[in-house]
Structure formats: C-alpha cells, structure tokens
Scaffold this motif. Structure first.
Motif, short mmCIF file in Angstrom:
data_model
loop_
_atom_site.label_atom_id
_atom_site.label_comp_id
_atom_site.label_asym_id
_atom_site.label_seq_id
_atom_site.Cartn_x
_atom_site.Cartn_y
_atom_site.Cartn_z
N ALA A 47 0.83 -1.20 0.00
CA ALA A 47 0.00 0.00 0.00
C ALA A 47 0.87 1.26 0.00
CB ALA A 47 -0.93 -0.02 1.21
N GLN A 48 1.92 1.24 0.80
CA GLN A 48 2.82 2.39 0.85
C GLN A 48 3.58 2.55 -0.46
OE1 GLN A 48 5.31 2.34 4.37
NE2 GLN A 48 3.61 1.73 5.69
N SER A 49 3.95 1.43 -1.07
CA SER A 49 4.76 1.49 -2.29
C SER A 49 4.01 2.11 -3.47
CB SER A 49 5.24 0.09 -2.68
OG SER A 49 4.18 -0.70 -3.21
N VAL A 50 2.68 1.98 -3.49
CA VAL A 50 1.89 2.58 -4.59
C VAL A 50 1.30 3.92 -4.19
CG1 VAL A 50 1.37 0.34 -5.63
CG2 VAL A 50 -0.23 1.32 -3.96
N GLY A 51 1.67 4.41 -3.01
CA GLY A 51 1.27 5.75 -2.62
C GLY A 51 -0.13 5.89 -2.05
N MET A 52 -0.68 4.82 -1.49
CA MET A 52 -2.00 4.94 -0.87
C MET A 52 -1.90 5.79 0.39
SD MET A 52 -3.63 1.13 -1.42
CE MET A 52 -5.22 1.61 -0.67
N ALA A 53 -2.80 6.74 0.53
CA ALA A 53 -2.74 7.68 1.65
C ALA A 53 -3.04 6.98 2.96
CB ALA A 53 -3.74 8.81 1.42
N PRO A 54 -2.29 7.27 4.02
CA PRO A 54 -2.61 6.73 5.34
C PRO A 54 -4.04 7.10 5.71
CG PRO A 54 -0.46 7.80 5.37
CD PRO A 54 -1.08 8.13 4.04
N GLY A 55 -4.77 6.14 6.26
CA GLY A 55 -6.15 6.39 6.61
C GLY A 55 -7.14 6.02 5.53
N SER A 56 -6.64 5.77 4.31
CA SER A 56 -7.53 5.40 3.21
C SER A 56 -7.72 3.89 3.12
CB SER A 56 -7.01 5.92 1.87
OG SER A 56 -5.80 5.25 1.49
N TYR A 57 -7.00 3.15 3.96
CA TYR A 57 -7.07 1.69 3.90
C TYR A 57 -6.82 1.11 5.28
CZ TYR A 57 -1.95 1.84 4.06
OH TYR A 57 -0.65 2.07 4.44
N THR A 58 -7.28 -0.12 5.45
CA THR A 58 -7.01 -0.91 6.65
C THR A 58 -6.60 -2.29 6.20
OG1 THR A 58 -8.70 0.28 7.92
CG2 THR A 58 -7.97 -1.85 8.79
N VAL A 59 -5.51 -2.80 6.74
CA VAL A 59 -5.04 -4.14 6.42
C VAL A 59 -5.60 -5.11 7.46
CG1 VAL A 59 -3.03 -5.62 6.16
CG2 VAL A 59 -2.97 -3.28 5.29
N MET A 60 -6.24 -6.18 6.99
CA MET A 60 -6.82 -7.18 7.90
C MET A 60 -6.46 -8.58 7.44
SD MET A 60 -10.59 -5.57 8.76
CE MET A 60 -10.98 -6.99 9.78
N PRO A 61 -6.23 -9.52 8.39
CA PRO A 61 -5.80 -10.87 8.01
C PRO A 61 -6.94 -11.73 7.46
CG PRO A 61 -6.05 -10.71 10.39
CD PRO A 61 -6.26 -9.32 9.85
N LEU A 62 -6.66 -12.40 6.36
CA LEU A 62 -7.60 -13.34 5.76
C LEU A 62 -6.83 -14.36 4.93
CD1 LEU A 62 -10.42 -14.38 4.95
CD2 LEU A 62 -10.40 -12.71 3.08
N ASP A 63 -7.01 -15.63 5.28
CA ASP A 63 -6.47 -16.74 4.49
C ASP A 63 -7.68 -17.50 3.95
OD1 ASP A 63 -5.34 -18.94 3.35
OD2 ASP A 63 -4.32 -19.65 5.16
N LEU A 64 -7.99 -17.31 2.69
CA LEU A 64 -9.19 -17.89 2.10
C LEU A 64 -9.16 -19.41 2.05
CD1 LEU A 64 -9.62 -15.24 -0.67
CD2 LEU A 64 -11.42 -15.86 0.95
N ALA A 65 -7.97 -20.01 2.16
CA ALA A 65 -7.89 -21.47 2.15
C ALA A 65 -8.45 -22.06 3.44
CB ALA A 65 -6.44 -21.91 1.96
#
Length: 322
Positions: A47-65
């Motif tokens: 997210a940081q590498s593509v320039g997403m603004a802090p606060g515009s996203y939330t990272v949450m754990p998910l393993d679909l398997a």
C-alpha cells in the motif's frame, strides 16, 4: 467528508496485482478499502509502495484457504463498526506446475478451496453487511478469467485441459482426499484453477438469482483484460513469465497493465455505468485506446442455471452453511 459517509470496500488479495491497484484506484475515488490478505506486512508495504494515503485503507488478516480464517475475518470486520458497500473477491492461487495436489486446512484441494470455497463462504457471511449498507448501489464483484469461458478465445485453448465441472461428482462425494477435482477425475493443477474460476462465475450468477431482487445488491463478475505480468503467475516457469507478457503486448495486443486492470476493477465497483446486475463485464481479448467494457456472453456451462444451483447447494455443505 465525515467518516461515516465514506463508502467501504473489502478487496481480497489486495497485497499485489489487480487487487492492490484496485485498492489504490478505489481509495483515490474516496473509498476506504479493507485490504484482506494473508501477509499483513506485505500488504502494508505494498500500500505504501503505490502511494495509498494513510487512513484510506485498513489491512486485515484473511487466508481464504481456511474456512476458520474466513469466519474470523468477518468477526473482525464487524468489530470495526464500518459499513460495507462493496465486496470484491479478487484473491486467487494458481499452481500450474504442481503434479500432486496440495490441501487446505479443511482437507480440500488448495486452488478450489482458496479461489471458490473460501470466497463462497465469505460472500454468504457478508451478505447481511451489504444488505444494511445505506448506499443506493451495493455491489459484490468476483474476478473472473478468460480461461474459464469457452465463449472467448482464451477459453478455447485446451492446455492443460478446458474447464469442466462434470456433474459435480467430486463435490457430491465430499471433495476430500483422494478426490481432488470437482468432476471427480484425476488431478490436473491448471484445470483445477480454471474449474475454480468457473465456479466463481456460477456463484455470481446464483447470487444474482437468489438475492438481487430482494436486496438490490448488484452481483457481477468481470475480466479486466490479460494482465500478463500479474504475480498470479509467480509459480509458473520463468521462461513463461518472460515470454507471455511480450507475446500479449506485441502479438495479440491483449496486454493490460496491473494499474489499468486495477482502475477497471474500481470502475466495476463504483461507477454508475456498471449498475446492471447478473452479468460478466469484459474488456475483451484486444486492447485499444479508450476500450470500453461490454457484457460478455459466458459458456454453456457458465450459464447453466441448474448446475449453478447444485454447485451452490454442495458448496454450502462443504463450507458448513447447510
């Protein structure tokens, strides 16, 4: 803009490829994006590498398997108190070189477990959240693929084998070892991927049939074009990863960058032009400047309502909903 008025989208597999750039494009449209990923550090760095603004996203754990992981993700999301306006089922695993099957924690072949069954459970559990969104156009979008649609050129190539769910014999028998394929036949890793994506498109069709009229949720699948350098191919031959993008750029004209594919994902999620439900949007096999999306016809199997219903019923049993 007040926080409670910001629309929220969940995108699975948003740490790379189409999912990452789709998250970026949606954030730029003013959405808050839940990046649902296995590797939280990778997702945050991406997210940081593509320039997403802090606060515009939330990272949450998910393993679909893991069906348990899917259920825990839904609980965690609800604990945030955020509304849900769009769910994007983007994540996928593709293991074309595997000779022997890998299995999920629940005992299912890993590509079908991840690409179809995990998303199937997620969609069913999050329908309630989408129903309660105040947005006039709530959407559930599943990423399809050309290789699972025999109506398109890419779907006519029988390597390693065309998609074929048979009569769902593998699902009927519980889909546990030694069963590895939905049609109950011997394991073919590349075909398992195609079959799982065919299930994705059948799921979209059945979601529309069951729930659109009562909920006004828009259910669609889509194909953004050939993203030939996507990390989805990271488990393929190195030579393939070199030649395939060149071929798509210079011979077929089908190449689409990850960034453009992400922008198209955001369009299908957020733009008024994509409010029709129960269709498969595509940008086709040939890319030209200003290429517009269109509704792509699906194969006979991908349009089989009876098979979609039976696949739904059997999938409910496999994920513990029935």
């Amino acid at each position: 803009m007040e926080q409670q008025q910001i629309p929220t989208a969940i995108i699975t597999g948003a740490s790379s490829g189409v999912g990452l750039y789709g998250a970026k494009a949606l954030a730029q449209k003013g959405w808050h994006v839940i990046m649902a990923c296995r590797n939280l550090e990778k997702a945050e760095n991406a997210a940081q590498s593509v320039g997403m603004a802090p606060g515009s996203y939330t990272v949450m754990p998910l393993d679909l398997a893991s069906l348990e992981s899917v259920r825990k993700f839904v609980t965690r999301f609800r604990e945030t108190g955020k509304r849900l306006d769009a769910l994007v089922c983007n994540a996928a695993v593709y293991l074309p070189l595997e000779k022997e099957p890998q299995y999920s924690p629940d005992g299912y072949e890993i590509s079908v477990a991840t690409n179809h069954l995990g998303h199937f459970l997620l969609c069913n559990l999050m329908l309630e959240d989408l129903k309660h969104s105040p947005a006039p156009e709530k959407r559930l979008i599943i990423l399809g693929t050309v290789t699972a649609n025999k109506e398109e050129l890419g779907g006519k190539i029988p390597i390693p084998a065309p998609p074929d769910l048979g009569n769902l014999e593998g699902f009927e028998q519980g889909f546990k070892a030694p069963i590895t394929m939905i049609n109950g036949k011997p394991f073919k890793s590349g075909k398992a991927y195609k079959d799982s994506k065919l299930c994705n498109m059948l799921t979209t069709r059945e979601l529309h049939r069951r729930f659109h009229d009562a909920t006004d949720i828009v259910f669609n699948s889509f194909y953004p074009g050939c993203v030939a350098d996507t990390p989805l191919f990271r488990n393929h031959f190195k030579l393939f990863r070199t030649i395939f993008p060149w071929f798509q750029k210079n011979i077929t004209g089908g190449y689409v960058s990850q960034e453009l594919a992400g922008e198209r994902l955001a369009m299908v999620v957020a733009d008024p032009d994509f409010k029709q439900s129960g269709v498969h949007w595509s940008w086709g096999n040939r890319q030209k400047q200003g290429r517009k999306a269109f509704v792509q016809k699906l194969s006979a199997e991908g349009s089989d309502d009876a098979k979609a219903r039976r696949m739904w019923e059997l999938s409910e049993k496999l994920v513990g909903l029935a």
